[in-house]
Design a protein around this motif. Structure first.
Motif, PDB file in Angstrom:
ATOM      1  N   TRP A 190      42.717  28.216  28.375  1.00 58.66           N
ATOM      2  CA  TRP A 190      43.047  29.098  27.252  1.00 58.66           C
ATOM      3  C   TRP A 190      43.721  30.351  27.765  1.00 58.66           C
ATOM      4  CZ3 TRP A 190      39.721  25.311  26.504  1.00 58.66           C
ATOM      5  CH2 TRP A 190      39.619  24.729  25.215  1.00 58.66           C
ATOM      6  N   LEU A 191      44.706  30.780  27.046  1.00 56.24           N
ATOM      7  CA  LEU A 191      45.294  32.069  27.374  1.00 56.24           C
ATOM      8  C   LEU A 191      44.433  33.122  26.675  1.00 56.24           C
ATOM      9  CD1 LEU A 191      47.588  33.711  28.682  1.00 56.24           C
ATOM     10  CD2 LEU A 191      48.764  33.615  26.486  1.00 56.24           C
ATOM     11  N   VAL A 192      43.741  33.923  27.475  1.00 59.84           N
ATOM     12  CA  VAL A 192      42.870  34.949  26.885  1.00 59.84           C
ATOM     13  C   VAL A 192      43.726  36.162  26.527  1.00 59.84           C
ATOM     14  CG1 VAL A 192      40.837  36.366  27.216  1.00 59.84           C
ATOM     15  CG2 VAL A 192      40.975  34.109  28.287  1.00 59.84           C
ATOM     16  N   VAL A 193      43.733  36.487  25.243  1.00 57.44           N
ATOM     17  CA  VAL A 193      44.558  37.598  24.773  1.00 57.44           C
ATOM     18  C   VAL A 193      43.646  38.725  24.261  1.00 57.44           C
ATOM     19  CG1 VAL A 193      46.597  36.241  24.216  1.00 57.44           C
ATOM     20  CG2 VAL A 193      44.765  36.475  22.525  1.00 57.44           C
ATOM     21  N   PRO A 194      44.140  39.957  24.313  1.00 58.51           N
ATOM     22  CA  PRO A 194      43.283  41.071  23.909  1.00 58.51           C
ATOM     23  C   PRO A 194      43.208  41.229  22.393  1.00 58.51           C
ATOM     24  CG  PRO A 194      45.399  41.904  24.649  1.00 58.51           C
ATOM     25  CD  PRO A 194      45.457  40.407  24.811  1.00 58.51           C
ATOM     26  N   LEU A 195      42.012  41.454  21.883  1.00 56.39           N
ATOM     27  CA  LEU A 195      41.824  41.859  20.486  1.00 56.39           C
ATOM     28  C   LEU A 195      41.277  43.282  20.501  1.00 56.39           C
ATOM     29  CD1 LEU A 195      40.239  38.662  18.921  1.00 56.39           C
ATOM     30  CD2 LEU A 195      42.625  39.367  18.930  1.00 56.39           C
ATOM     31  N   VAL A 252      43.844  41.360  30.647  1.00 54.12           N
ATOM     32  CA  VAL A 252      44.365  40.224  29.884  1.00 54.12           C
ATOM     33  C   VAL A 252      45.762  40.606  29.438  1.00 54.12           C
ATOM     34  CG1 VAL A 252      42.183  39.272  29.107  1.00 54.12           C
ATOM     35  CG2 VAL A 252      43.190  41.163  27.857  1.00 54.12           C
ATOM     36  N   PRO A 253      46.626  39.713  29.079  1.00 53.80           N
ATOM     37  CA  PRO A 253      46.446  38.259  28.987  1.00 53.80           C
ATOM     38  C   PRO A 253      46.228  37.617  30.360  1.00 53.80           C
ATOM     39  CG  PRO A 253      48.431  39.010  27.838  1.00 53.80           C
ATOM     40  CD  PRO A 253      47.934  40.139  28.634  1.00 53.80           C
ATOM     41  N   ALA A 254      45.355  36.625  30.362  1.00 57.34           N
ATOM     42  CA  ALA A 254      45.081  35.892  31.584  1.00 57.34           C
ATOM     43  C   ALA A 254      44.606  34.499  31.186  1.00 57.34           C
ATOM     44  CB  ALA A 254      44.009  36.611  32.391  1.00 57.34           C
ATOM     45  N   TRP A 255      44.777  33.586  32.059  1.00 53.22           N
ATOM     46  CA  TRP A 255      44.332  32.228  31.758  1.00 53.22           C
ATOM     47  C   TRP A 255      42.886  32.062  32.154  1.00 53.22           C
ATOM     48  CZ3 TRP A 255      46.979  28.763  28.929  1.00 53.22           C
ATOM     49  CH2 TRP A 255      48.354  29.030  28.720  1.00 53.22           C
ATOM     50  N   GLY A 256      42.170  31.292  31.379  1.00 51.27           N
ATOM     51  CA  GLY A 256      40.773  31.080  31.701  1.00 51.27           C
ATOM     52  C   GLY A 256      40.255  29.810  31.057  1.00 51.27           C
ATOM     53  N   LEU A 270      33.052  31.997  29.326  1.00 51.70           N
ATOM     54  CA  LEU A 270      34.455  32.227  29.674  1.00 51.70           C
ATOM     55  C   LEU A 270      34.552  32.492  31.160  1.00 51.70           C
ATOM     56  CD1 LEU A 270      37.437  32.918  28.859  1.00 51.70           C
ATOM     57  CD2 LEU A 270      36.657  35.268  28.642  1.00 51.70           C
ATOM     58  N   GLN A 271      35.464  31.753  31.789  1.00 51.13           N
ATOM     59  CA  GLN A 271      35.724  31.940  33.215  1.00 51.13           C
ATOM     60  C   GLN A 271      37.196  32.218  33.348  1.00 51.13           C
ATOM     61  OE1 GLN A 271      33.987  28.206  34.524  1.00 51.13           O
ATOM     62  NE2 GLN A 271      33.739  29.131  36.543  1.00 51.13           N
ATOM     63  N   LEU A 272      37.533  33.356  33.920  1.00 50.58           N
ATOM     64  CA  LEU A 272      38.956  33.651  34.092  1.00 50.58           C
ATOM     65  C   LEU A 272      39.426  32.995  35.378  1.00 50.58           C
ATOM     66  CD1 LEU A 272      39.117  37.366  33.009  1.00 50.58           C
ATOM     67  CD2 LEU A 272      39.878  35.369  31.745  1.00 50.58           C
ATOM     68  N   GLN A 273      40.642  32.441  35.322  1.00 50.64           N
ATOM     69  CA  GLN A 273      41.204  31.741  36.463  1.00 50.64           C
ATOM     70  C   GLN A 273      41.287  32.651  37.684  1.00 50.64           C
ATOM     71  OE1 GLN A 273      45.274  30.451  36.114  1.00 50.64           O
ATOM     72  NE2 GLN A 273      44.543  28.371  35.776  1.00 50.64           N
ATOM     73  N   ARG A 274      41.614  33.950  37.386  1.00 52.69           N
ATOM     74  CA  ARG A 274      41.823  34.892  38.467  1.00 52.69           C
ATOM     75  C   ARG A 274      40.546  35.135  39.251  1.00 52.69           C
ATOM     76  NH1 ARG A 274      43.576  39.097  35.295  1.00 52.69           N
ATOM     77  NH2 ARG A 274      41.410  39.664  35.078  1.00 52.69           N
ATOM     78  N   ASN A 275      39.437  35.009  38.544  1.00 49.38           N
ATOM     79  CA  ASN A 275      38.171  35.376  39.171  1.00 49.38           C
ATOM     80  C   ASN A 275      37.106  34.407  38.692  1.00 49.38           C
ATOM     81  OD1 ASN A 275      36.048  36.638  40.357  1.00 49.38           O
ATOM     82  ND2 ASN A 275      36.155  38.490  39.099  1.00 49.38           N
ATOM     83  N   PRO A 276      37.132  33.165  39.210  1.00 40.59           N
ATOM     84  CA  PRO A 276      36.278  32.119  38.644  1.00 40.59           C
ATOM     85  C   PRO A 276      34.797  32.398  38.852  1.00 40.59           C
ATOM     86  CG  PRO A 276      37.887  31.257  40.227  1.00 40.59           C
ATOM     87  CD  PRO A 276      37.895  32.722  40.372  1.00 40.59           C
ATOM     88  N   GLY A 277      34.475  33.242  39.800  1.00 35.73           N
ATOM     89  CA  GLY A 277      33.066  33.514  40.047  1.00 35.73           C
ATOM     90  C   GLY A 277      32.403  34.231  38.898  1.00 35.73           C
ATOM     91  N   GLN A 278      33.196  35.012  38.185  1.00 42.29           N
ATOM     92  CA  GLN A 278      32.649  35.843  37.096  1.00 42.29           C
ATOM     93  C   GLN A 278      32.618  35.041  35.810  1.00 42.29           C
ATOM     94  OE1 GLN A 278      31.725  39.343  37.271  1.00 42.29           O
ATOM     95  NE2 GLN A 278      30.944  38.841  35.247  1.00 42.29           N
ATOM     96  N   LYS A 279      31.442  34.828  35.251  1.00 42.88           N
ATOM     97  CA  LYS A 279      31.339  34.079  34.008  1.00 42.88           C
ATOM     98  C   LYS A 279      30.848  34.996  32.912  1.00 42.88           C
ATOM     99  CE  LYS A 279      30.377  29.802  36.425  1.00 42.88           C
ATOM    100  NZ  LYS A 279      29.313  29.055  37.084  1.00 42.88           N
ATOM    101  N   TYR A 280      31.500  34.954  31.756  1.00 52.69           N
ATOM    102  CA  TYR A 280      31.090  35.777  30.634  1.00 52.69           C
ATOM    103  C   TYR A 280      30.487  34.886  29.580  1.00 52.69           C
ATOM    104  CZ  TYR A 280      34.327  38.963  32.937  1.00 52.69           C
ATOM    105  OH  TYR A 280      34.966  39.732  33.851  1.00 52.69           O
TER     106      TYR A 280
END
Lengths: 918, 171, 318
Positions: A814-819, A903-907, A864-874
């Motif tokens: 998913w492309l995570v976009v800011p709200l 963001v935007p970032a893929w995750g 949610l896991q961002l591709q840039r930082n897979p260790g961090q899970k939200y």
């Protein structure tokens, strides 16, 4: 100019305007209730009755409502006519019949328009002995208090809330003499502008609920002219202090910026100044495993002086929420090459791009007032209601420009509000909104477009191409988008004052460039297009103008991983900035751990200050003076409201103390703000005009300063008597031409220094009438602030060619976009208890189809896991957002737990407990 | 000259008049009830604090010697969270009493307030509040005000109609 | 007892009596004012408030002896000394009773006039040295007032001198064996009384002080014992003028039954009481009225008195 005769004396007036407004502009005291300069006339309250005569011979005349009568050349009217006076007195008496005996316990008392008007008409004795009508109140949420008994049915509240601000959950209910203004049931008012009801209501039906927690009358506030720090628009405010705490924010009219209104974030965000989390004493730790220990100011400066003298290599990190002077002082302390802007690389690029576009391009950045005058608007990628609320309010007015022309053709004057609205019905001017998700402005949008930031940018570029074929075309454009682009282009080209609104909301440079392209295309084809960017923080543009490399480079410098080796550093001074709000938490952790000494100068303790070795208490906007640059590029000075207790001092004074203590070769230290401002103006190109933002500290009127306390300020000899029966001398203020006392120039100071609106007989906010040349227009002496950025003449700049390609969904990603959210995402206002109650809770927004695919429903926990930082899970609850493009996920960035996520970032999004799909 | 002599003779004759002086500490003077002496805060007939913390006394005070802070109980009744009078500044002009819309603040015939230490003249609410209604018995502000407090809902006050039913559709 | 010892004991006795009486007078005056104004006056310190004098003395002595930094310091300190010294010196010639008195000067009357006119220097210098506008105005007024009233003060006494045929005060007293001079010299008595009040700067002629317009006039800047000296000087001045009036017009120590000293003291006290009654009853005139009164009323009256007395004396002698 026409001439009318008021009580047989000729006066020049503006023909066609209503008589009430003209009489008030001429300085007459004519009572009124339902009329409001921003809302127009409806003739509901019958209070502004005057006598109008046919000609000089006519001695009889007839009573007319001044607010509903246009001024015509040669008109003869009488304000003082006995019959008109009696009429007005009777109206007040009727209005007061049901008004409760509440003034002593009413928060409006002392600044009540109804009180003023009652005194003005001479109604001093209640003859009515019957029963009074009563109502039950509603709980309207944490911001506005409701006391319906006091209502005089002027309809100002609904006219503001519904007609002006576009609210839907508030209306006039019930019938005849029982009309009730409220919601269909108890509940928080949905509008972001509900706080304005407090100022719009002529009496105490709507009062400030946060003020109630520490209630103070208007005459007891120590006030100073200030500027809101909770978003980038720079609305002018009047913060009020009493007994050492900040107690409320009132609107300070600035015809070019905020006009008569403020948003709720600006009005209620002030309480962070009184927060438990304030840093009030310097603190130090010798060992990182120990907690911070409070120390004295002298010890702190001594410690840092030794640190600086021992050849420590320092760098400084500035902040877009600190004043220009504070940033500049830190820059001077560490040296320009060692000064880093306090924004991430991404934000820095966006801001630099905006500055470049506004300063080099042909499109002008409009003031908020000019936004109201725009007659066709394209909002590209910005959820203005949440990022720059008052801009949304201005846009709501802009859609009335084109229909107004219809009314003009029907010879309905623009101020005749009800008639104009009846004439235009549902007609509205073009407003196109291209955004990531649904926005609150959609209800007035002509057409909407939803997409991820890249697609929004593509739409923008397509519009630019449709306007000016010289602009680069967009490849692979779907037909729907092309049609939409053509429609938008046509509407913008047809307009007299087209406007493009964009900003940092998408966190995407392409969106900003696309918006610029549209505006430039209009300029290049001979349309006077304006380009308005929303910026997130109060001094985003000012800090960007001071410059400095971005935050990530500071990290690399300290970690020793910088690409070039020019600078090495082991000590970092962080100015009014929580780095965890700017960058990835892990990166900040690494950076703070690597730095040998971390010095934080701030007023609020946060994650960064918690990890600092030395913490120095800075003053908030209410305790310091400084200059801020808003999104328009307008530099405005804010002045200290009160003297804080303890060792709190201005950030620039800390920097100055350190410069002096370190023995740096500086000829003469800065003794007051003016010297810092002057040094800054001299050394930073583009900032010279900030000297003109407000008069200097030497400014005097008749040898006197402007008093921060009104002449009725009470309790001077008793408020501190419990501590010491000898009254202290009022504090000196070397930084401002304002004094911390009641003594000083008693009349109207220049607008930039005006600490309050009050005139004899006018105790309410309506006293503002006496401070304007023409009621509703600019302040007498000019609206404060000075523009720093002006456009270059048209046609000099080439179009941006860097058009992104269309968004393509990725399987399993998913492309995570800011709200954006108005409450809770801004660091400081989130600390105000009233707004904390309304703050958004963290969530993950998904398109319903995507959610269905994932097997998630509203409220389900997702991960949610961002591709840039897979260790961090939200772990976040799911919310369905039909406007979101499929394949993208919305994240409410800026909320405390989600701060610092770029963001935007893929995750990857998974349901909690579900395995990651392969 | 003759006038002067007459004056002197008149004054001389005063030698045989009674002295008007009251030998104060030994002999207590009769102080009229409306004397403007020590200020007190009274209670309403229900025994609740009369002061609603409207700040009018503080605003009226020409020497600014009254400081207070308004607060509310959970039912919305206003009262001062602190109320301080600095009697070392007070000039006993009585403007505060005149300004008071609830008859809460009153000046009393007590004037014997001498202190050796100025700070003892700073009176807090505990020192000011008395248990009675003072000079004005009977008045109860909240019985006539529109504000709802504990035990008095909307429409319960003097000369108030019952609250409007918002859901009634009758014309 | 040697003559020298007698002279010294006279000096010390008179000094002590004058000083203590001056101090006592401050209490007497306040009590008398109280009596005439239907109130008490100081009555709380000691019996009848008599110790008020001691309390005042302690207060005066323990107050800060402040010399204003802007003043002319030497003169500032000198001024109160002058008034105390000159008034006390004038007492030297007062014939209290036969055998009591410091010196018996041939020109006793002239010595008294000389000393009392020296006193004005104290007021003028004090007012000027204070370097304060109120003090200076007080000094100016004193200078003009004293100058004007001294002119006919001396002249008013010439009638007495003519009748007695001597400047020696003891001779003058002796000359009143048959008739007190206040009868034949009624005009001289009245004018001398007025001039005497003015010389002593007592109400209603206390314009140099005039506390409701000049703060405290010439002694505005004075505190502690320097103020005390002015204070004492004024009361000694009152005693002096009273004593002189008794000597010149009321037959000094002469009287039946009682010893001469008692007669003198009694007469003096009555005159002092009259001065206090004046203070209790009369308002202060305007300054121009004061000057006009001196030059336009009092001076002609004195001259008329002088002429008439001269003519009568000449006629009677021849």
């Amino acid at each position: 100019m026409a001439t009318i005769h008021i009580d047989n004396r000729p006066y020049p007036v503006k023909e066609g305007e209503n008589l009430l407004q003209q009489c008030l502009s001429l300085g007459f005291n004519l009572p009124y209730f339902c009329w409001h300069p921003a809302l127009g006339s409806v003739g509901a309250c019958r209070q502004c009755a005057i006598k109008q005569f046919k000609n000089e011979e006519d001695k009889h005349g007839k009573i007319v409502m001044a607010c509903m009568t246009p001024a015509t050349d040669g008109a003869r009217i009488s304000i003082e006519d006995p019959e008109a006076r009696e009429f007005r007195a009777s109206i007040i008496e009727w209005l007061m019949i049901n008004h409760p005996h509440d003034c002593p316990v009413c928060d409006e008392g002392g600044e009540c328009h109804l009180q003023d008007m009652t005194v003005m008409t001479g109604h001093t004795y209640r003859r009515y002995r019957g029963r009074k009508r009563t109502f039950h109140n509603q709980n309207l949420g944490p911001l506005v208090n409701h006391e319906m008994n006091r209502c005089i049915q002027c309809y100002r509240c609904t006219r503001f809330y519904r007609d002006y601000a576009g609210g839907r959950d508030f209306d006039a209910l019930v019938l005849r003499n029982e009309v009730y203004f409220g919601r269909h049931q108890d509940g928080t008012l949905e509008s972001e502008f509900s706080g304005n009801l407090v100022e719009v209501c002529p009496t105490g039906v709507f009062t400030d609920k946060s003020l109630k927690q520490h209630y103070t009358r208007k005459w007891d506030f120590q006030t100073a002219p200030s500027v809101c720090v909770h978003c980038g628009l720079g609305c002018n405010t009047i913060p009020g202090e009493r007994y050492g705490t900040l107690r409320r924010i009132h609107n300070r009219f600035n015809g070019a910026v905020n006009g008569y209104f403020l948003c709720d974030r600006g009005r209620y965000g002030y309480d962070f100044v009184n927060s438990e989390r304030r840093i009030r004493r310097p603190a130090l730790r010798n060992n990182r495993s120990e907690p911070l220990q409070p120390i004295s100011k002298g010890e702190a400066v001594q410690f840092l002086a030794e640190l600086l003298a021992n050849g420590t290599r320092i760098i400084g990190i500035g902040s877009p929420r600190a004043s220009i002077e504070a940033n500049f002082a830190l820059r001077t302390l560490v040296g320009p090459e060692r000064f880093y802007a306090g924004v991430s690389e991404q934000d820095g690029r966006l801001l630099a791009s905006m500055l470049d576009i506004l300063g080099q391009g042909p499109a002008r950045s409009p003031s908020l007032h000019e936004v109201e005058l725009a007659d066709a608007v394209l909002v590209l990628g910005e959820d203005v209601t949440n990022t720059a609320p008052l801009l949304a309010l201005a846009l709501r007015q802009s859609i009335r420009r084109q229909p107004q022309k219809m009314a003009e053709k029907m010879h309905i004057p623009h101020w005749n509000d009800h008639a104009v609205r009846a004439a235009v019905q549902q007609e509205q001017g073009p407003l196109f909104i291209a955004a990531i998700a649904d926005t609150k402005l959609d209800d007035v949008a002509t057409e909407m477009f939803r997409g991820v930031p890249d697609d929004l940018a593509r739409l923008g570029f397509a519009v630019a191409h449709a306007i000016d074929p010289r602009a680069p075309p967009v490849s692979d454009l779907p037909d729907t988008m092309r049609t939409l682009a053509d429609t938008i282009a046509k509407a913008l080209k047809a307009a007299g004052r087209p406007l493009v609104v964009s900003g940092m909301g998408c966190a995407n440079v392409a969106v900003i460039e696309a918006a610029a392209s549209v505006a430039w295309a209009l300029c290049n084809t001979g349309h006077a297009a304006e380009l308005c960017f929303a910026v997130p923080e109060c001094n985003s543009l000012g800090a960007a103008m001071i410059g400095g490399a971005h935050l990530e480079l500071a990290f690399e410098t300290v970690l020793g991983t910088a690409a070039y080796t020019g600078i090495a550093a082991d000590t970092v001074i962080i100015l009014e900035n929580d780095l965890y709000h700017r960058a990835d938490a892990a990166a900040v952790d690494r950076f703070l751990a690597a730095a040998r000494n971390v010095v934080v100068i701030d007023h609020i303790s946060h994650a960064t200050s918690a990890r600092a070795d030395v913490v120095l208490p800075a003053g908030t906007f209410a305790e310091t003076d400084g200059t801020l640059v808003n999104n328009e590029g307008r530099a405005q000075r804010f002045f200290q409201v009160f003297v804080p207790q303890g060792d709190i001092q201005e950030s620039w004074r800390w920097a100055q103390d350190l410069i002096t203590a370190a023995g740096a070769d500086k000829d003469d230290p800065w003794l007051n703000l003016d010297q810092v401002t002057a040094a800054c103006a001299a050394s930073i190109p583009g900032l010279q005009p900030i000297l003109r933002a407000a008069p200097t500290a030497n400014f005097r009127i008749g040898g006197q300063k402007v008093p921060r306390q009104p002449h009725r300020y009470s309790g001077r000899t008793a408020m501190l008597a419990n501590i010491d029966v000898h009254e202290p001398e009022p504090p000196e203020d070397p930084d401002a031409p304002l004094s911390f006392s009641m003594e000083g120039y008693p009349n109207h100071p220049p607008p930039a220094l005006n600490p309050r609106f009050w005139a004899p007989g006018w105790n309410s906010v309506q006293a503002l009438n006496k401070f304007q040349d023409e009621v509703g227009g600019a302040l007498t002496g000019g609206d404060p602030g000075v523009r720093l950025i002006e456009p270059l003449p048209a046609g000099k700049v080439g179009y941006f060619t860097n058009i992104p390609s269309a968004f393509e969904r990725r399987a399993g990603e998913w492309l995570v976009v800011p709200l954006r959210h108005i409450f809770g995402t801004e660091e400081l206002s989130a600390l105000a208890p009233a707004l904390a109650e309304l703050a958004a809770k963290p969530y993950l927004a998904l398109n319903p189809d995507d959610a269905a695919e994932l097997g998630l429903a509203t409220g389900d926990d997702s991960q949610l896991q961002l591709q840039r930082n897979p260790g961090q899970k939200y772990r976040l609850p799911v919310r369905l957002e039909p406007g979101l493009q499929r394949g993208s996920a919305g994240l409410p960035v800026g909320l405390p737990v989600l701060a610092g996520i770029a963001v935007p970032a893929w995750g990857k999004v998974t349901g909690v407990g579900q395995e990651t799909p392969s | 000259m003759w006038n002067s002599l007459k004056t002197m003779w008149t004054i001389f004759l005063h030698m045989f008049r009674r002295r008007v002086t009251i030998q104060y500490p030994d002999e207590k003077p009769v102080i009229p009830p409306r004397w403007r002496g020590r200020i007190i805060l009274s209670r309403d007939p229900d025994g609740e604090e009369r002061c609603v913390a409207c700040y009018l006394c503080a605003a009226a005070c020409p020497v600014d010697c009254i400081a207070l802070q308004a607060t509310e109980d959970e039912y919305g009744r206003r009262y001062p969270s602190f109320f301080r009078i600095n009697f070392s500044r007070c000039i006993f002009c009585g403007y505060c009493e005149e300004a008071c819309p609830t008859d809460a603040i009153q000046l009393t015939p007590d004037f014997e307030m001498g202190e050796y230490d100025r700070k003892n003249l700073v009176y807090e609410k505990e020192d000011l509040l008395i248990d009675g209604t003072g000079k004005y018995p009977g008045y109860n502000f909240y019985r006539v005000a529109g504000l709802a407090i504990k035990g008095k809902d909307k429409g319960d006050a003097q000369d108030e109609a019952p609250p409007v039913d918002l859901h009634r559709l009758l014309p | 007892m040697s003559e020298l010892a007698l002279a010294w004991s006279n000096v010390i006795l008179i000094l002590a009596v004058v000083f203590s009486f001056a101090a006592l007078l401050s209490w007497i005056e306040r009590r008398l004012l109280g009596v005439w104004q239907d109130r008490y006056g100081p009555n709380r310190v000691g019996p009848f408030g008599l110790l008020q004098i001691a309390a005042d003395a302690i207060k005066l002595l323990s107050k800060e002896d402040w010399v204003p930094p802007f003043s002319e310091k030497a003169l500032f300190v000198l001024a109160p000394v002058i008034i105390a010294v000159t008034t006390l010196l004038a007492f030297a010639v007062v014939p209290v009773a036969p055998g009591i008195g410091v010196v018996d000067l041939n020109i006793g009357l002239l010595f008294f006039l000389a000393m009392s006119s020296l006193g004005v220097y104290s007021i003028v210098l004090g007012g000027w040295a204070s370097n304060n506008k109120y003090s200076l105005l007080g000094g100016f007024r004193a200078a003009a007032q004293m100058l004007s009233y001294e002119v006919f003060m001396g002249l008013s006494l010439m009638g007495v001198v003519m009748l007695a045929g001597s400047f020696n005060l003891r001779d003058i007293v002796a000359a009143q064996e048959d008739l007190w001079f206040c009868i034949p010299q009624i005009l001289g008595f009245i004018t001398f009384t007025v001039a005497g009040i003015a010389e002593a700067r007592r109400l209603p002629f206390d314009l140099p002080e005039a506390e409701n317009e000049l703060v405290a006039g010439f002694h505005t800047e004075y505190s502690s014992m320097k103020f005390g000296l002015f204070f004492i000087g004024e009361y000694v001045g009152v005693i002096l003028i009273s004593a002189m009036m008794v000597t010149l017009f009321f037959g000094g120590w002469l009287g039946p039954l009682l010893p001469p000293l008692m007669w003198f003291l009694l007469k003096t006290f009555i005159v002092i009481g009259f001065f206090i009654l004046l203070r209790a009853s009369l308002p202060r005139p305007r300054y121009d009225q004061l000057m006009a009164y001196a030059w336009k009323v009092m001076l002609p009256l004195t001259l008329v008195n002088l002429l008439v007395t001269g003519a009568i004396v000449l006629a009677w002698k021849s």
